[in-house]
Design an enzyme around this catalytic site. Structure first.
Site, PDB file in Angstrom:
ATOM      1  N   LEU A  28       0.928  -1.214  -0.048  1.00  0.00           N
ATOM      2  CA  LEU A  28      -0.030  -0.082  -0.030  1.00  0.00           C
ATOM      3  C   LEU A  28       0.904   1.175   0.164  1.00  0.00           C
ATOM      4  CD1 LEU A  28      -2.822  -0.978   2.224  1.00  0.00           C
ATOM      5  CD2 LEU A  28      -2.780  -1.223  -0.304  1.00  0.00           C
ATOM      6  N   GLN A  30       3.614   3.573  -2.114  1.00  0.00           N
ATOM      7  CA  GLN A  30       3.550   4.523  -3.627  1.00  0.00           C
ATOM      8  C   GLN A  30       3.491   3.590  -4.738  1.00  0.00           C
ATOM      9  OE1 GLN A  30       6.997   6.997  -4.314  1.00  0.00           O
ATOM     10  NE2 GLN A  30       5.819   8.199  -5.747  1.00  0.00           N
ATOM     11  N   ILE A  53       0.397  -4.348   6.131  1.00  0.00           N
ATOM     12  CA  ILE A  53      -0.151  -4.423   7.399  1.00  0.00           C
ATOM     13  C   ILE A  53      -1.467  -3.602   7.745  1.00  0.00           C
ATOM     14  CG2 ILE A  53       1.960  -5.465   8.643  1.00  0.00           C
ATOM     15  CD1 ILE A  53       2.584  -2.541   9.455  1.00  0.00           C
ATOM     16  N   TYR A 159      18.289   4.996   6.353  1.00  0.00           N
ATOM     17  CA  TYR A 159      17.697   4.572   5.116  1.00  0.00           C
ATOM     18  C   TYR A 159      18.553   4.132   4.064  1.00  0.00           C
ATOM     19  CZ  TYR A 159      14.801   4.796   0.699  1.00  0.00           C
ATOM     20  OH  TYR A 159      14.189   4.552  -0.469  1.00  0.00           O
TER      21      TYR A 159
HETATM   22  C1  AKB Z   1      13.305   9.129  -0.660  1.00  0.00           C
HETATM   23  O1  AKB Z   1      13.188  10.407  -0.935  1.00  0.00           O
HETATM   24  O2  AKB Z   1      13.615   8.552   0.741  1.00  0.00           O
HETATM   25  C2  AKB Z   1      12.844   8.026  -1.715  1.00  0.00           C
HETATM   26  C3  AKB Z   1      14.076   7.627  -2.441  1.00  0.00           C
HETATM   27  C4  AKB Z   1      14.751   8.747  -3.219  1.00  0.00           C
HETATM   28  O3  AKB Z   1      14.591   6.598  -2.274  1.00  0.00           O
HETATM   29  N1  AKB Z   1      11.899   8.623  -2.496  1.00  0.00           N
END
Ligand code: AKB
Length: 332
Positions: A28, A30, A53, A159
């Site tokens: 769910l 993008q 989830i 990330y």
């Molecule tokens: C983000 O901006 O965190 C993501 C990506 C570029 O991985 N859209």
């Protein structure tokens, strides 16, 4: 070439007569619903299971199979893979860059522990696995214009760290256990009917909604911040193409893919072709700005183009025209 001797065994986990049985995690977000729709056209509605989830909206629930799947729950992941005879898995669950900085423990759980569960279940059950990586897997010491496939990767976000980890772990499982792992580094993805959640490139989606609705937009990145971007249909097609590529065509398991690159100022200028009095103002978010400045301005995707024939369809003018067609001419 980085292909082990037994790679032909992994290149076809299903016969031509039997389409893959697909699971999409984080469905769910993008990209999941769009990917499910593309894959269902190709492999049949019932062969593609979307999972998350969260409770799906009615139109998603009625468009094909949807199940609850928590990637942190190993046992239920195994049950899903076994009970549904899953042979391809697209692992889209992730906490994106800006939200990850606000909640590091959550990002670590979802992006690292969750990935470990997915790798194990895929390796145990001979599942072909796609994991998206990102421009966020590069950092301030990476070449920025363009960033090649292989270079220094020292990201400064959880990330980015988790995505480098995913690239390396996936490739390790490929060499060590023969897992058919495939990975693309996505640019910022622009979509009309789905919203990104908590990324640094989100402005490039929000700006279209704002332009169509009220003709103004307050941007959280500086006017001159150049980032690689891609229209969603190119991104999803690339994903399907790399998953369908014969193993012997893949000289690597993690590829850059690229389409266009622009700044907020250039995007605003392109939008004025459709909304002539469009106004953009800037209120810079220091966190997102620092992240954006540590990412590449362009990706070198020549290996993807050479190895499996990647080619984008959408440059900036086509992207803008398509986004405006979707929103209908201005709704103002
Ligand atoms: C983000 O901006 O965190 C993501 C990506 C570029 O991985 N859209």
């Amino acid at each position: 070439r980085q292909v082990p001797a037994d790679a032909s065994f992994h290149s076809t986990s299903f016969s031509e007569a039997e389409p893959p049985r697909v699971l999409i995690t984080g469905g769910l977000g993008q990209l999941g619903v769009g990917l499910a729709s593309l894959l269902r056209k190709r492999f049949g509605k019932d062969n593609v299971i979307l999972s998350d989830i969260r409770k799906p909206p009615a139109h998603v629930f009625h468009s094909g199979p949807f199940i609850y799947a928590n990637i942190l729950d190993n046992k239920s992941l195994r049950e899903i893979v076994v009970n549904h005879r899953i042979s391809w898995l697209f692992h889209y669950s992730a906490v994106l860059s800006a939200v990850g900085e606000a909640n590091v423990p959550l990002a670590r759980d979802v992006n690292i522990t969750g990935l470990h569960n997915i790798l194990d279940v895929a390796a145990e059950h001979n599942v072909r696995l796609f994991v998206p990586s990102t421009i966020g897997a590069f950092g301030p010491s990476s070449p920025r214009n363009p960033a090649p496939d292989l270079c220094i990767q020292r990201p400064r976000t959880i990330y980015g760290v988790s995505k480098v980890h995913a690239e390396l772990m996936g490739e390790y499982y490929y060499y060590r256990y023969g897992l058919d792992f495939r990975c693309l580094r996505y640019p910022g993805i622009i979509s009309a009917d789905s919203q990104p959640g908590g990324g640094t490139t989100d402005y490039a989606v929000q700006i279209f909604h704002a332009a169509a609705k009220n003709g103004t937009f307050e941007c959280n990145l500086k006017a001159s911040t150049r980032l690689p971007m891609m229209y969603i249909s190119d991104c999803l097609r690339a994903t399907l193409e790399v998953m369908e590529a014969p193993a012997e065509r893949l000289s690597m398991r993690t590829y850059n893919i690229s389409a266009m690159s622009f700044t907020p100022e250039e995007l605003a200028q392109a939008l004025r072709k459709h909304v002539p009095d469009f106004q953009i103002t800037y209120c810079v978010d220091p966190l997102r700005q620092a992240i954006a400045e540590s990412w590449p301005m362009n990706l070198d995707d020549s290996s993807a183009r050479k190895d499996w024939g990647w080619k984008h369809d959408f440059d900036l003018p086509e992207l803008v025209a398509t986004m405006f067609n979707f929103h209908g001419a201005s709704t103002r």
